[in-house]
Each structure stands twice: as C-alpha cells, then as structure tokens.
Design an enzyme around this catalytic site. Structure first.
Site, PDB file in Angstrom:
ATOM      1  N   ASP A  81       0.785  -1.250   0.000  1.00 19.62           N
ATOM      2  CA  ASP A  81       0.000   0.000   0.000  1.00 19.62           C
ATOM      3  C   ASP A  81       0.820   1.305   0.000  1.00 19.62           C
ATOM      4  O   ASP A  81       1.796   1.414   0.740  1.00 19.62           O
ATOM      5  CB  ASP A  81      -0.864   0.082   1.259  1.00 19.62           C
ATOM      6  N   GLU A  83     -10.392  -2.694   4.387  1.00 22.60           N
ATOM      7  CA  GLU A  83      -9.058  -2.172   4.686  1.00 22.60           C
ATOM      8  C   GLU A  83      -8.923  -0.776   4.082  1.00 22.60           C
ATOM      9  O   GLU A  83      -9.704  -0.369   3.217  1.00 22.60           O
ATOM     10  CB  GLU A  83      -7.977  -3.063   4.063  1.00 22.60           C
TER      11      GLU A  83
END
Ligand code: FRU
Length: 542
Positions: A64, A247
């Site tokens: 990420d 998430e």
C-alpha cells in the site's frame, strides 16, 4: 536511517522472536517464503518489467501507499515496504517525494518496525495548529498515524494485536520520532482487524477525525490532539461490497461537479471481493457531520449489501487513498498496482510491485446518481515526447501505431487517446505484442457495452492461476454517444481512463520480452475511429 540501521533493527526484531515474512491469520497476504534481496543489490530502474514512469521501490517489497501528504512544496509518498526481501514481511514505511506528482526522488526509509509491531498502513497530516505539541521553532510538525501490528501478540489468540500509533517529523519528513505514548489507540480488546487510520482535520467540529477499517465496517474516532481518541460511530455493515475484509479507508468532502453541493466520499478497500477477482477499492457517497456518516439515499440504492461501487475495475489498483493537504483544493489519489491474489509472486527481480499513476478525483452526478471520476493528473503531460494524430477512419484493417510513431525500439512508454461511436458493431482496442507472439489487449466491446483488459496471452502468468484466467471487464457507465479511451502503457502495466475517467481499469502484465508493436484493431464488425492521438513518453528515472 541507513541500511545498516535497518539491519541492526532486523537483528533486534529477530532476537525479540518476531517472525519474519510470515503474514499471520488476520492478514490476507500470501504466505510466500522470504526471497532475500542481496545487500549489494543496486537499482538501475532498467531491470526487466521495471516501470519507467510509475513509482516502484529501488529494492525489496512494496504494497500500500501510505501517509501521502503535501508539505512545503513536496508531495510525500510513503509506502508499505520490506527492504530485505521481495515478499511481504516486517513492514516499514519506505519514502519518496515529488514536486510534480510525476518525478519521484527516493529517500531513506522513514519508519521501522519496533517492539510494538510492524508499521502497517496509515496516513499523515500537517499539524498546522501544533495540537500535538510536537512542533519546533514555530514550525508545524508532520504527524503520521499507522497501525502497529504485533506479530508476537498475534499468536496469543486474543485477537488484540492491532493498535494505532503516531510518529512525528520536524524536518520535512526526513526523520521521524516515534511518540513515547504509543499506542495512542490500544486495541479495544478482541478486535482482530482494526487498522489503516486515515486522518482528517474536521473544521466544522474543530477536531481530528480518523477513519479506521474494522473487519466488516468502518469506525470514526475523534481527538483534539491526535493522542486522546474517542469513538464516534460506525458505518457499513449493511451496505456495499463485503466479499472480503475492509481495509485502507479514506474520507473527504467533495463539491459535486458543476454545483455548489458538498458530499462526503468514503473509500473502502476490500480484499478479496473485486468484480474481476481479488483486491479492489469501493466508494460511498453521503454526508458526514463530524460524528456520523450517512449514505445519500440515492447512493444507498446503488450499493445494497453485497454490491460495491468500484473505483477501478481492473485487477491492479488496491489500497488507493488520497493526499492530505493537497494544494488548490485538489483531491489526488494513488493506489498500489497489484492484487493480493498474486502480488507476492509476480516475476520481477530485486524489487516487487509499483504504484499507479496519480489521479485527480472529482465527484459527478448524472441520471444514474453520484459517481467518482478519476483522471491522470495534468502534470503527467510533461512526459510526452513525440506525438502523432490519428485521422477519422474506418478500422477495416489493424492500424500499426508502431509504424506511425516511427518504429521506436520499444513501445513500453506510450499514451494513447482515441474515440469511437458507442454503436460500433464489435470490439475496438489496442494490442501490444512482441516477437514471441505474446499479446496484451485492451479496448471497448460495443456489443457487450463493456470495456475489457485481456492479459491471458500476455506472457508469463505461470506464477498464479488467478493472474489471467480470463479477460477482465467493466461496464460502460457514461452514456454519451462517443466512447472516449485514454490509455497509458508502461512496460508492464496499462491504465485506462474511459469516458473522461468515469470507468477506470488498471492491470499489469509480464511479457517475457518487452512489447515492441502496438496496433489498433477492430473485431466482430465494422468500426469507425473518430480520431485520436498517440504520444511517446519519457521515463522518470533517466
Ligand atoms: C492492505 C493491508 C493493510 C495493512 C497492510 C499490511 O493491503 O493488508 O490492511 O495495513 O496491507 O501490509
């Protein structure tokens, strides 16, 4: 914060008995054996499959994007990073900065795992009012908030191993100090997944608000000082895609294009559960009053439980969130250009995975309701070199774009825009190919009224059955008579911004030799090209 420091840290972690590279039960991440990167490995940015105008870490693993914040003329990009291996492992925050959102300068690692855990995803803000007291010499600090994921505690079975911590920097993000009072938000007790804090300053209620992903829902918490947090509310158990764990959320206000109406967009990434398999980002449109998130009634109809509004229909844009404090009211988004289905296995060398292009986001409304629009930032145009116009023509035979561009040695860096009538008889698209006969195709199928990205014959897909079982598809959202295609190709990726960005597809591929040919093709019936442009692009690492 040198590599040496990093190795010392790693030795310490191992002595503490923390596990390397085994991502535990709460994580969807694949359990792949560590693949150590040689300490002498040096990035040249010319390695096979290396993107030429996307950010990828010099060496090691990334997932990420984290902590994106604009401060003092620089766009910061931190990222989930494991420098010692090309598979997921003890998470650090890698760091790069850019002045133009296009060229990136890699900086030393910003945050290292510590005794409280790995440094999972999170965000960063400029604490303009010095609410934390971390400021120095009248200068506001940068403050990052992230999830501390305690691998040792994960094994005790109490599901209390995720908490939230903060760190600050007084030197424009170059070095960071962990707050001694961490965790600022301990695990509430038995909450297995509570992570990826995204901070905003909520001006109307004059408080910091953090959005957290908590398994199957979102929680909003508030604090005056980024340290003392109180829970505000929950959202999402009964709406949207729930094919996987929630998430990496984001929450921000946007003015609806062409109006003075403000709506709050809530981004929630989910894994798995994507329309074409695996990881995906979804969004909601509603209102936020500093306490509660309320879906807009019209949008609620679009996202009943089990149905997501997808930000990107390709398989490779995950964990995408936006910059804090971006100037000129811009809402800038970047995602991780991979998918947990195969991210740990893609066939790259000393580094693994890259980010998407930065996208400028807007919120629009048509008869079907509100929708998010993503366009490449206009700064991207600085990479354009040669340009060739495409006339209006019947696509009776494939159009050789390579020849039009004067047969460059490689077509790995190319931007292409073209338009076609929405009622073409069949499919129209671009095919990239190499001497080995490997092909990647992306385009619009007018009969099915959908866009497609087909990497089934694009080269190496042996690393995962889930990589290319079939072409990915995306319905056309816009309703104009002309289908507008805007494409970026970069060695191992394609990004499609269709119809001005109302349908987006991002996908990666791994030809065993670089693609050297590009052509426009029409299939299954007559098609007309209304016009177009092809640009060769330069790389950012030269
Ligand atoms: C999403 C994610 C986050 C987590 C991070 C760990 O890809 O699973 O939820 O913070 O990756 O690397």
């Amino acid at each position: 914060m040198t590599k040496q420091n990093n190795l010392l840290k790693m030795a310490l972690l191992m002595a503490l008995g923390l596990q390397l590279a085994a991502c535990g039960g709460s994580e969807p991440n694949a359990m792949t054996e560590p693949e150590p990167v040689s300490p002498t490995a040096t990035a040249t940015y010319t390695e096979p499959h290396r993107p030429q105008f996307h950010h990828s870490p010099p060496i090691g693993w990334t997932n990420d994007p984290n902590g994106m914040v604009y401060f003092d003329g620089e766009y910061h990009l931190f990222y989930q990073h494991y420098p010692d291996s090309t598979v997921w492992g003890p998470m650090h925050w890698g760091h790069a900065v850019s002045k133009d959102l296009v060229h990136w300068e890699n900086l030393p690692i910003a945050l290292f795992p510590d005794s409280l855990g790995y440094i999972f995803s999170g965000s960063a803000v400029v604490d303009t009012k010095n609410s934390t007291g971390f400021g120095k010499n009248g200068q506001p600090p940068l403050v990052a908030m992230f999830t501390l994921h305690d691998m040792k505690r994960e094994k005790d079975g109490t599901n209390s191993h995720e908490s939230q911590g903060i760190a600050y920097s007084n030197d424009r993000g170059r070095t960071w100090t962990m707050y001694e009072g961490n965790p600022v938000m301990p695990n509430p007790g038995g909450v297995k997944d509570i992570r990826d804090p995204k901070l905003i300053w909520h001006e109307a209620t004059k408080q910091w608000v953090v959005t957290l992903a908590v398994g199957d829902h979102i929680e909003f918490w508030a604090a005056p000082d980024l340290k003392k947090w109180t829970k505000l509310s929950e959202f999402g158990k009964t709406y949207g895609g729930h094919g996987g764990v929630w998430e990496c959320p984001d929450l921000f206000p946007m003015t609806v294009a062409g109006t003075s109406e403000t709506k709050w967009v809530l981004i929630v990434n989910i894994n798995p559960g994507g329309p074409n398999g695996g990881s995906v980002g979804q969004y909601f449109v509603g209102d936020f009053d500093g306490k509660t998130y309320t879906l807009d009634p019209s949008f609620a109809k679009q996202v009943p439980l089990g149905t997501g509004a997808w930000m990107d229909w390709g398989k490779d844009n995950y964990a995408a969130v936006t910059w804090s404090d971006a100037p000129d009211g811009r809402r800038l988004l970047i995602g991780w250009m991979s998918n947990w289905e195969y991210a740990n296995k893609v066939p790259t060398g000393i580094w693994r995975n890259a980010m998407t292009l930065v996208r400028s986001m807007s919120l629009a409304k048509n008869a079907k309701g509100y929708y998010l629009v993503a366009e490449p930032v206009q700064e991207q145009q600085a990479l354009r070199t040669m340009f060739v116009g495409l006339e209006k023509m019947e696509l009776t035979a494939p159009v050789d774009l390579t020849a039009k561009l004067g047969a460059p040695t490689t077509l790995s860096e190319m931007e292409l825009e073209f338009e076609l009538p929405k009622d073409a008889a069949g499919s129209v698209g671009v095919e990239l190919s190499n001497a080995k006969g490997e092909t990647y195709r992306i385009g619009y199928d007018a009969k099915a009224k959908q866009f497609f990205s087909d990497r089934t014959k694009s080269g190496d897909s042996s690393f995962s059955e889930k990589f290319a079982p079939k072409a990915s598809t995306a319905p056309r959202f816009a309703d104009g008579n002309t289908v507008k295609m805007h494409l970026f190709f970069d060695v191992a990726s394609a990004e499609l911004f269709a119809d001005g960005g109302s349908t987006v597809m991002t996908e990666i591929f791994f030809p065993t030799e670089d693609f050297t040919q590009a052509k426009l093709f029409a299939e299954g019936g007559k098609a007309t090209l209304t016009g177009g442009k092809v640009h060769q692009l330069k790389g950012i690492w030269e």
